[in-house]
Design a protein around this motif. Sequence first.
Motif, PDB file in Angstrom:
ATOM      1  N   ASP A 144       0.818  -1.215   0.000  1.00 28.88           N
ATOM      2  CA  ASP A 144       0.000   0.000   0.000  1.00 28.88           C
ATOM      3  C   ASP A 144       0.853   1.267   0.000  1.00 28.88           C
ATOM      4  O   ASP A 144       0.500   2.264   0.638  1.00 28.88           O
ATOM      5  CB  ASP A 144      -0.946  -0.026   1.219  1.00 28.88           C
ATOM      6  CG  ASP A 144      -2.029   1.030   1.152  1.00 28.88           C
ATOM      7  OD1 ASP A 144      -2.369   1.472   0.038  1.00 28.88           O
ATOM      8  OD2 ASP A 144      -2.534   1.422   2.226  1.00 28.88           O
ATOM      9  N   VAL A 145       1.968   1.244  -0.700  1.00 32.39           N
ATOM     10  CA  VAL A 145       2.865   2.408  -0.755  1.00 32.39           C
ATOM     11  C   VAL A 145       2.560   3.212  -2.016  1.00 32.39           C
ATOM     12  O   VAL A 145       2.539   2.661  -3.124  1.00 32.39           O
ATOM     13  CB  VAL A 145       4.345   1.970  -0.747  1.00 32.39           C
ATOM     14  CG1 VAL A 145       5.259   3.200  -0.780  1.00 32.39           C
ATOM     15  CG2 VAL A 145       4.636   1.096   0.470  1.00 32.39           C
ATOM     16  N   SER A 146       2.340   4.500  -1.844  1.00 30.82           N
ATOM     17  CA  SER A 146       2.068   5.382  -2.989  1.00 30.82           C
ATOM     18  C   SER A 146       2.629   6.763  -2.681  1.00 30.82           C
ATOM     19  O   SER A 146       2.931   7.080  -1.524  1.00 30.82           O
ATOM     20  CB  SER A 146       0.560   5.479  -3.240  1.00 30.82           C
ATOM     21  OG  SER A 146      -0.070   6.172  -2.167  1.00 30.82           O
ATOM     22  N   PRO A 147       2.798   7.616  -3.694  1.00 35.25           N
ATOM     23  CA  PRO A 147       3.334   8.966  -3.448  1.00 35.25           C
ATOM     24  C   PRO A 147       2.494   9.777  -2.458  1.00 35.25           C
ATOM     25  O   PRO A 147       3.033  10.595  -1.709  1.00 35.25           O
ATOM     26  CB  PRO A 147       3.324   9.607  -4.840  1.00 35.25           C
ATOM     27  CG  PRO A 147       3.433   8.444  -5.789  1.00 35.25           C
ATOM     28  CD  PRO A 147       2.647   7.341  -5.142  1.00 35.25           C
ATOM     29  N   ARG A 148       1.182   9.561  -2.445  1.00 32.73           N
ATOM     30  CA  ARG A 148       0.342  10.361  -1.536  1.00 32.73           C
ATOM     31  C   ARG A 148       0.285   9.787  -0.126  1.00 32.73           C
ATOM     32  O   ARG A 148      -0.176  10.451   0.807  1.00 32.73           O
ATOM     33  CB  ARG A 148      -1.068  10.468  -2.103  1.00 32.73           C
ATOM     34  CG  ARG A 148      -1.833   9.170  -2.162  1.00 32.73           C
ATOM     35  CD  ARG A 148      -3.231   9.365  -2.722  1.00 32.73           C
ATOM     36  NE  ARG A 148      -3.984   8.125  -2.760  1.00 32.73           N
ATOM     37  CZ  ARG A 148      -3.906   7.232  -3.731  1.00 32.73           C
ATOM     38  NH1 ARG A 148      -3.104   7.454  -4.764  1.00 32.73           N
ATOM     39  NH2 ARG A 148      -4.623   6.132  -3.691  1.00 32.73           N
ATOM     40  N   GLY A 149       0.733   8.527   0.050  1.00 28.22           N
ATOM     41  CA  GLY A 149       0.691   7.901   1.365  1.00 28.22           C
ATOM     42  C   GLY A 149      -0.720   7.509   1.762  1.00 28.22           C
ATOM     43  O   GLY A 149      -1.691   7.736   1.046  1.00 28.22           O
ATOM     44  N   ASN A 150      -0.841   6.890   2.917  1.00 27.20           N
ATOM     45  CA  ASN A 150      -2.163   6.513   3.430  1.00 27.20           C
ATOM     46  C   ASN A 150      -2.444   7.074   4.812  1.00 27.20           C
ATOM     47  O   ASN A 150      -3.486   6.775   5.414  1.00 27.20           O
ATOM     48  CB  ASN A 150      -2.330   4.981   3.437  1.00 27.20           C
ATOM     49  CG  ASN A 150      -1.238   4.264   4.231  1.00 27.20           C
ATOM     50  OD1 ASN A 150      -0.644   4.824   5.160  1.00 27.20           O
ATOM     51  ND2 ASN A 150      -0.967   3.009   3.857  1.00 27.20           N
ATOM     52  N   TRP A 151      -1.489   7.881   5.333  1.00 27.08           N
ATOM     53  CA  TRP A 151      -1.687   8.493   6.663  1.00 27.08           C
ATOM     54  C   TRP A 151      -0.819   9.746   6.752  1.00 27.08           C
ATOM     55  O   TRP A 151       0.402   9.660   6.767  1.00 27.08           O
ATOM     56  CB  TRP A 151      -1.305   7.518   7.778  1.00 27.08           C
ATOM     57  CG  TRP A 151      -1.479   8.069   9.153  1.00 27.08           C
ATOM     58  CD1 TRP A 151      -2.650   8.419   9.766  1.00 27.08           C
ATOM     59  CD2 TRP A 151      -0.434   8.325  10.118  1.00 27.08           C
ATOM     60  NE1 TRP A 151      -2.405   8.879  11.031  1.00 27.08           N
ATOM     61  CE2 TRP A 151      -1.063   8.828  11.279  1.00 27.08           C
ATOM     62  CE3 TRP A 151       0.941   8.182  10.104  1.00 27.08           C
ATOM     63  CZ2 TRP A 151      -0.342   9.187  12.423  1.00 27.08           C
ATOM     64  CZ3 TRP A 151       1.661   8.542  11.232  1.00 27.08           C
ATOM     65  CH2 TRP A 151       1.032   9.036  12.379  1.00 27.08           C
ATOM     66  N   GLU A 152      -1.449  10.891   6.732  1.00 29.11           N
ATOM     67  CA  GLU A 152      -0.762  12.167   6.900  1.00 29.11           C
ATOM     68  C   GLU A 152       0.402  12.315   5.912  1.00 29.11           C
ATOM     69  O   GLU A 152       1.484  12.806   6.264  1.00 29.11           O
ATOM     70  CB  GLU A 152      -0.282  12.331   8.344  1.00 29.11           C
ATOM     71  CG  GLU A 152      -1.434  12.345   9.351  1.00 29.11           C
ATOM     72  CD  GLU A 152      -0.971  12.556  10.780  1.00 29.11           C
ATOM     73  OE1 GLU A 152       0.262  12.630  11.008  1.00 29.11           O
ATOM     74  OE2 GLU A 152      -1.841  12.651  11.660  1.00 29.11           O
ATOM     75  N   GLY A 153       0.181  11.873   4.667  1.00 29.55           N
ATOM     76  CA  GLY A 153       1.176  12.018   3.618  1.00 29.55           C
ATOM     77  C   GLY A 153       2.274  10.984   3.628  1.00 29.55           C
ATOM     78  O   GLY A 153       3.157  11.002   2.757  1.00 29.55           O
ATOM     79  N   ARG A 154       2.243  10.068   4.570  1.00 29.39           N
ATOM     80  CA  ARG A 154       3.233   8.997   4.633  1.00 29.39           C
ATOM     81  C   ARG A 154       2.508   7.655   4.662  1.00 29.39           C
ATOM     82  O   ARG A 154       1.287   7.599   4.712  1.00 29.39           O
ATOM     83  CB  ARG A 154       4.129   9.176   5.866  1.00 29.39           C
ATOM     84  CG  ARG A 154       5.056  10.386   5.723  1.00 29.39           C
ATOM     85  CD  ARG A 154       5.841  10.662   6.993  1.00 29.39           C
ATOM     86  NE  ARG A 154       4.968  11.165   8.071  1.00 29.39           N
ATOM     87  CZ  ARG A 154       5.404  11.450   9.291  1.00 29.39           C
ATOM     88  NH1 ARG A 154       6.677  11.278   9.609  1.00 29.39           N
ATOM     89  NH2 ARG A 154       4.572  11.915  10.200  1.00 29.39           N
ATOM     90  N   THR A 155       3.270   6.580   4.632  1.00 28.64           N
ATOM     91  CA  THR A 155       2.676   5.256   4.485  1.00 28.64           C
ATOM     92  C   THR A 155       2.891   4.415   5.736  1.00 28.64           C
ATOM     93  O   THR A 155       4.026   4.266   6.214  1.00 28.64           O
ATOM     94  CB  THR A 155       3.275   4.520   3.274  1.00 28.64           C
ATOM     95  OG1 THR A 155       2.862   5.193   2.083  1.00 28.64           O
ATOM     96  CG2 THR A 155       2.785   3.079   3.210  1.00 28.64           C
ATOM     97  N   ILE A 156       1.784   3.885   6.232  1.00 24.11           N
ATOM     98  CA  ILE A 156       1.821   2.802   7.214  1.00 24.11           C
ATOM     99  C   ILE A 156       1.770   1.504   6.415  1.00 24.11           C
ATOM    100  O   ILE A 156       0.799   1.244   5.692  1.00 24.11           O
ATOM    101  CB  ILE A 156       0.619   2.885   8.170  1.00 24.11           C
ATOM    102  CG1 ILE A 156       0.643   4.194   8.954  1.00 24.11           C
ATOM    103  CG2 ILE A 156       0.605   1.686   9.121  1.00 24.11           C
ATOM    104  CD1 ILE A 156      -0.658   4.491   9.688  1.00 24.11           C
ATOM    105  N   LEU A 157       2.809   0.713   6.506  1.00 26.50           N
ATOM    106  CA  LEU A 157       2.853  -0.523   5.719  1.00 26.50           C
ATOM    107  C   LEU A 157       1.719  -1.457   6.139  1.00 26.50           C
ATOM    108  O   LEU A 157       1.485  -1.675   7.330  1.00 26.50           O
ATOM    109  CB  LEU A 157       4.200  -1.217   5.912  1.00 26.50           C
ATOM    110  CG  LEU A 157       5.436  -0.424   5.472  1.00 26.50           C
ATOM    111  CD1 LEU A 157       6.700  -1.227   5.754  1.00 26.50           C
ATOM    112  CD2 LEU A 157       5.357  -0.035   4.006  1.00 26.50           C
TER     113      LEU A 157
END
Length: 690
Positions: free
Chosen positions: A367-380
């Motif tokens: 679930d890694v993307s440029p926009r992230g999934n939490w506050e602009g960053r990614t929780i794996l």
Amino acid sequence: MASSSDSSSATTNRLAGESSPYLLQHQHNPVDWYPWGEEAFALARSENRPILLSVGYAACHWCHVMAHESFEDPGVAALMNRLFVNVKVDREERPDVDALYQNALALLGEHGGWPLTMFLTPAGEPFWGGTYFPPTPRFGRPSLSQVLEGMAAAWRDSRDDVTKNVATIRQGLERLASPEAGGPLTPDAPLTVGRRLLRELDPFEGGIGGAPKFPQPAILKLFWLNWLRSGEAPLRHAVDLTLTKMSQGGIYDHLGGGYARYATDEKWLVPHFEKMLYDNAQILDLLTWAWSESGSRLYAARARETVEWLQREMLAEDRPGGPASGGFAASLDADSEGEEGRFYVWTDSEIDALLGREAELFKRHYDVSPRGNWEGRTILNRSDRPELLDEDGERLLAEARAKLLAARAERVRPGWDDKVLADWNGLAIAALAQSAPVFDEPAWLALAARAFDFVASRMAEGDRLHHVWRHGRNRQAGLLDDYAQMANAALALHQTTGEAAYLERARAWVATLDRCFWDGTDGGYFQTADDSNDLMMRPKSALDNATPSGNGTAAAVLARLHHLTGEPAYRERAERLIAAFSGEIQRNPFGYPSLLAANDLLQDAVQVVVAGPADAEATARLVRTALRRPLPYLVFQRVTSADGLPRLHPAAGKGPLGGQPAAYLCRGTTCSLPLTDPDALAEAIAASRA
């Protein structure tokens, strides 16, 4: 390991002499903190000042926030110092103090939690309280300074109202400490409660209720027990769904192993990043039970990764930077560098830089993307792609995770609460002892035995346990939960190893509970010993919280001891303990899954005995077969001859068959014919479930 709440100020207060990491986080506050004890109460009495009690723990994010905003502020501190005697408590070091005042807060109609902020008379009687208070009015809450001035004015000008509040709260606390007794529980009580709780299951994401969502292992264990007993598929589905969603969600640390304390959302994506020993011990139990039935690669992977995390990051040190003691540390903080979750999250560009050509596969599955999934960053997480790949695909993902874990190790680490708690270690020891033979991991058993030896030797004086150890110092008298969980751990080790010393240690700790904790009037065990006198009353409860209740665990220990020894005194004590709370179970059944499970074990255990020479391979095969089916109501023991069992055991007098090792499965007073073939024993155990 420093915490984000530490201050660089040279000023120190009375907390500087404490050993608790949480208390030491506040040693440089300008607040004139006292630890819980007679010195603070004597000052409050002599100056007729109320006490401000602040309770938290080292991994608590909002505790850090309140410390930064208010306790490090000289103006707020001056107000606190002028108006109150200020007492700081680590709720993990003194769970009895925390439980008492959390109950008081609930009686005031407030939701509990941490930080807990309570206002007490000089005698320790609560008259008002809350949790987090901001430095300025917001979130619909007054500022801490407003609260301080208001409570001081009430103490000064409205003493009659304070006295009325004190009396009302005290009456409520006395009622809570005197649970409603009742008759024996019906055999179908656990299933009735389990079916009702099943209505609260999130049918899409698992877990109980919505956000925030906690693992609730005691409830999941009750579901599993009820499925085994009834065969009702929805009960098993509830456990499998929840374990799968958690294990592929962001609440699980996909790089380092281990589960966070809870998720802030209903989909298990955003954890409250703190990682607690007690959660992971209980989840390891569930993974072991579920894997033994399903053979799920996911459950096996999560169990192994969680134990690897325990070995790598959670063994407490004898001294800072010194060798591992053998005991397990309490928790890892949610914060690092003053920011929640900073240690654990990633950006798209970081993943690309570290993984290169391997990045695309990893990003697609985590679930890694440029926009992230939490506050602009990614929780794996793997929530959207939960299915495991083939062996080669999972190997590539594992190699990528190892690279990221190595890179993460260079970051500023979260705070580490490295105190050793006897009760939480008991949970971990029992889980490891049970899972070791299931996963054929003797190293896990050695890890459990080492932790047990640490608590039994370094945290004990004769037959009395201490609750806390850190860097060579024992603190706080042992509580009910310490004795109950360590006795349960001893029985788990006895079952797995066959060593009689573990059984005798469990019996000795139960004898201490009977002598120092038993309520001779109404039954049940008090949380504190009869020689502890620094609380306004002795709490007594069987409610499960994030950990199973001490009384629930003690009931299971008594039941297991009765089945192992045949001694009726253990059964009688267990029955009286359960009866002391059975009225409460009928009134509020959802809070007592551990006590319900203990009653099931007492009333309808399945006992397996293997009789044969300890060094015979045929004996070992039968033992392995029994231990690889970890049923919550199964009681296992081994003997070498027909006279090895107690006289009152249902299999007394039964031994090897014609010189060959044999197993016997007993239910109630009836035992099977001798079973010499491991496959036949496995079939008999499976058939005994319903």
